[in-house]
Write a protein that holds these residues in place. Sequence first.
Motif, short mmCIF file in Angstrom:
data_model
loop_
_atom_site.label_atom_id
_atom_site.label_comp_id
_atom_site.label_asym_id
_atom_site.label_seq_id
_atom_site.Cartn_x
_atom_site.Cartn_y
_atom_site.Cartn_z
N ASP A 136 45.10 45.46 37.47
CA ASP A 136 45.37 44.06 37.77
C ASP A 136 46.49 43.51 36.89
OD1 ASP A 136 43.40 44.17 39.66
OD2 ASP A 136 41.92 43.02 38.54
N SER A 139 49.79 44.68 38.15
CA SER A 139 50.17 43.92 39.34
C SER A 139 50.77 42.57 38.95
CB SER A 139 48.94 43.72 40.24
OG SER A 139 49.24 42.90 41.34
N ARG A 143 54.78 41.03 39.40
CA ARG A 143 55.11 39.70 39.92
C ARG A 143 55.94 38.91 38.92
NH1 ARG A 143 49.99 40.73 42.31
NH2 ARG A 143 49.88 40.02 44.51
N GLN A 193 41.36 40.33 42.67
CA GLN A 193 42.58 39.68 42.19
C GLN A 193 43.27 38.85 43.26
OE1 GLN A 193 46.28 41.84 41.39
NE2 GLN A 193 46.19 41.10 39.30
N ARG A 194 43.33 39.34 44.48
CA ARG A 194 44.00 38.60 45.54
C ARG A 194 43.36 37.22 45.73
NH1 ARG A 194 47.26 40.33 49.62
NH2 ARG A 194 46.78 42.49 49.10
N GLU A 195 42.02 37.19 45.66
CA GLU A 195 41.32 35.92 45.80
C GLU A 195 41.51 35.05 44.56
OE1 GLU A 195 38.83 32.98 47.52
OE2 GLU A 195 40.03 34.63 48.30
N LEU A 197 44.20 34.91 42.72
CA LEU A 197 45.52 34.29 42.86
C LEU A 197 45.48 33.14 43.87
CD1 LEU A 197 47.66 37.55 42.93
CD2 LEU A 197 47.66 35.85 41.11
N ARG A 198 44.73 33.34 44.95
CA ARG A 198 44.63 32.28 45.96
C ARG A 198 43.94 31.04 45.39
NH1 ARG A 198 41.55 29.63 49.02
NH2 ARG A 198 39.70 30.63 48.17
#
Length: 275
Positions: A136, A139, A143, A193-195, A197-198
């Motif tokens: 994570d 990642s 970014r 992680q995607r959630e 960030l959201r």
Amino acid sequence: MRDFAAGLGFLFKGQRWVARHGRWWGFGMIPALITLVGYVAALTALVVWSGDLADWASPFADHWGSPWQGLLRGTLAAAVIGLGALLSIVTFTAVTLLVGQPFYESLCATVDESEGDAPAVPDLPFWREMLVSARDSLSVLVRVAGFGVLLFLGGFVPAVGQTVVPVLGFCVSGYFLTVELTAVALQRRRVPQRERLRLLRSRLGLALGFGVPLVLMFLVPFLTVLAMPGAVAGATLLARELVPGTDADDAGEPEEQDAADAPAVGDDGTARLTK
């Protein structure tokens, strides 16, 4: 603006929490201090070699006259140092969290327990937690590097590069710093992680209110060490705001139908609704 103030409030609440629990504050400074020593050495080397890097990156200016060659290479050297400082601010947290993973997990759990309604501990081996955290963090670093390149190029735009770009740099650093710090608490809540960030994008003011002042604090090396335990505690409190009333045992499970609303089954085996 209200969310920004709330984010700043979580930062101060975290610092107050560790101030009331001095043992956690003391132990929490050890991983940050170890990481800081390494980063200071790396940034010192970058400053020393920045002029050589600028010369290497601009061979076309070898025959330029004064003052243009000096201005160009001075700007390039400053940009390299600025980019290094930006990356160090963001990656410092990730590296510190990796170095102090067992401690910060315990700190996060203790803050959760002190506030009540703590999630259950994820059933993952230590090596697996380290692998997930490293993945994570990498990642996030990718970014940040992407934004860093854009900000680096934006620094060459007259006026904008000296005014808007630095402000955007602090905002980018603050947002991703909040992403890193809340990762420990949100991983315990089984939020991928995607959630994560959201969630933080949807509460951008909250994320910036927590992260941007912390970036400014982290510009002072020793203050970084002092603030790190409280930053983790405050990020845990912020995570509770993002994902309130979490019970990790029920995370991801479908809600059971309330027995009072469930259909009753008659003697013939057919369902009939009850009032």
